[in-house]
Design an enzyme around this catalytic site. Structure first.
Site, PDB file in Angstrom:
ATOM      1  N   LYS A  85      65.000 -53.909  49.987  1.00 26.66           N
ATOM      2  CA  LYS A  85      63.543 -54.058  49.915  1.00 26.66           C
ATOM      3  C   LYS A  85      62.966 -52.908  49.080  1.00 26.66           C
ATOM      4  CE  LYS A  85      61.257 -55.274  53.583  1.00 26.66           C
ATOM      5  NZ  LYS A  85      60.755 -55.281  54.991  1.00 26.66           N
TER       6      LYS A  85
HETATM    7  C1  E4P Z   1      58.135 -56.886  56.057  1.00 25.69           C
HETATM    8  O1  E4P Z   1      58.509 -56.819  54.885  1.00 25.69           O
HETATM    9  C2  E4P Z   1      57.155 -55.912  56.547  1.00 25.69           C
HETATM   10  O2  E4P Z   1      57.757 -54.659  56.491  1.00 25.69           O
HETATM   11  C3  E4P Z   1      56.656 -56.155  57.926  1.00 25.69           C
HETATM   12  O3  E4P Z   1      56.676 -57.512  58.274  1.00 25.69           O
HETATM   13  C4  E4P Z   1      55.305 -55.534  58.150  1.00 25.69           C
HETATM   14  O4  E4P Z   1      54.822 -55.920  59.391  1.00 25.69           O
HETATM   15  P1  E4P Z   1      53.607 -55.178  60.120  1.00 25.69           P
HETATM   16  O5  E4P Z   1      52.379 -55.429  59.320  1.00 25.69           O
HETATM   17  O6  E4P Z   1      53.546 -55.811  61.473  1.00 25.69           O
HETATM   18  O7  E4P Z   1      53.974 -53.730  60.181  1.00 25.69           O
END
Ligand code: E4P
Length: 220
Positions: A85
Site C-alpha cells: 500500500k
Molecule cells: C484502508 O486502506 C484504510 O487504511 C482504512 O480502511 C482506513 O479506515 P479508517 O478510516 O476507519 O481508519
C-alpha cells in the site's frame, strides 16, 4: 467481488476466515500499531491465518519515493506475495511507477478524490482505495467518489480495481457494492454486525425453543 478484512488481529482473522469467503486482509500503519506486535511478526502471522489463497496488504511509511520502494521490498521479504500500500501523494505516485517496473503489486491508498485515484491507477497501481467514511465525515460523498472512480478506471485503466475502504456502517458497505464496487475491506466491527444481527439470533432461538417444547429434545 473480493471481500477483505481491515485488521491486524490474527485470532480474529483465523476465526472469520473459517466463516467468510475472504479474499484477504488489509492493514495500515495505525491498525498495525494498535496491535503492538512488531510488523515483521504480525504480517507473517496474518498470512498464515489467511491460508495460501488470501492476499495480505501492508503499507509503506516513508515520505520519499526511493525510501518507499526500499520499504516495499522489506515488506515483500516478510510476506512474498504481499500487496504494497502506497499513499497517493506525489512521491507515492513516483513509487508506484517504480514498483510497477519491478513487478511489485501495489494499492494506492489515502484516496480522497476520484481523479487522485485515477492517477494512482495510471501510475500502475493494481488497486485503489477510496476512504468512504472519512470522505463522508469531512462533508464529502464517499459513495459518489467510489462510483466516479469505478467509472474512471473502467474507461481508462481496466486492469485496476477499486478496493473501497474506511467503513463505519454495513449500510455504507452495501451502498458501495450496489454502486458496482468490486472489492471492499471491512473493519471487524462492521463485518461482525453483518454476520450477527440480534433479530437473526432471536429467530434461531425461537426455532430451538419451539422444537424443544414440542419434542422435549433439541436437534434432529
Ligand atoms: C484502508 O486502506 C484504510 O487504511 C482504512 O480502511 C482506513 O479506515 P479508517 O478510516 O476507519 O481508519
Amino acid at each position: 467481488m473480493e471481500l477483505y478484512l481491515d485488521t491486524a488481529d490474527v485470532q480474529a482473522v483465523k476465526r472469520l476466515a473459517r466463516v467468510l469467503p475472504l479474499a484477504g486482509v488489509t492493514t495500515n500503519p495505525s491498525i498495525v500499531a494498535s496491535g503492538k506486535t512488531p510488523v515483521n511478526e504480525v504480517l507473517p502471522a496474518l498470512k498464515e491465518a489467511l491460508g495460501n489463497k488470501g492476499r495480505l496488504f501492508a503499507q509503506v511509511m516513508a515520505p520519499q519515493a526511493e525510501q518507499m520502494v526500499e520499504e516495499a521490498q522489506k515488506l515483500r521479504a516478510m510476506v512474498d506475495d504481499l500487496v504494497v500500500k502506497v499513499p497517493v501523494t506525489a512521491e507515492g505516485l513516483a513509487a508506484i511507477k517504480q514498483l510497477k517496473t519491478m513487478g511489485i503489486p501495489t494499492l494506492g491508498t489515502a484516496v480522497y478524490g476520484a481523479s487522485q485515484g485515477l492517477l494512482a491507477a495510471l501510475a500502475g497501481a493494481d488497486y485503489v482505495a477510496p476512504y468512504v467514511n472519512r470522505l463522508d465525515a469531512q462533508g464529502g460523498d464517499g459513495i459518489q467518489t467510489v462510483k466516479d472512480l469505478q467509472q474512471l478506471l473502467k474507461l481508462h485503466t481496466p486492469g485496476a480495481k477499486v478496493l473501497a475502504a474506511s467503513f463505519k456502517t454495513p449500510r455504507q458497505a452495501l451502498a458501495c457494492l450496489l454502486a458496482g464496487c468490486e472489492s471492499i475491506t471491512l473493519p471487524l466491527d462492521v463485518a461482525q454486525q453483518i454476520i450477527t444481527t440480534p433479530a437473526v439470533n432471536a429467530a434461531v432461538e425461537k426455532f430451538e425453543q419451539d422444537w424443544l417444547n414440542a419434542f422435549g429434545t433439541s436437534g434432529l
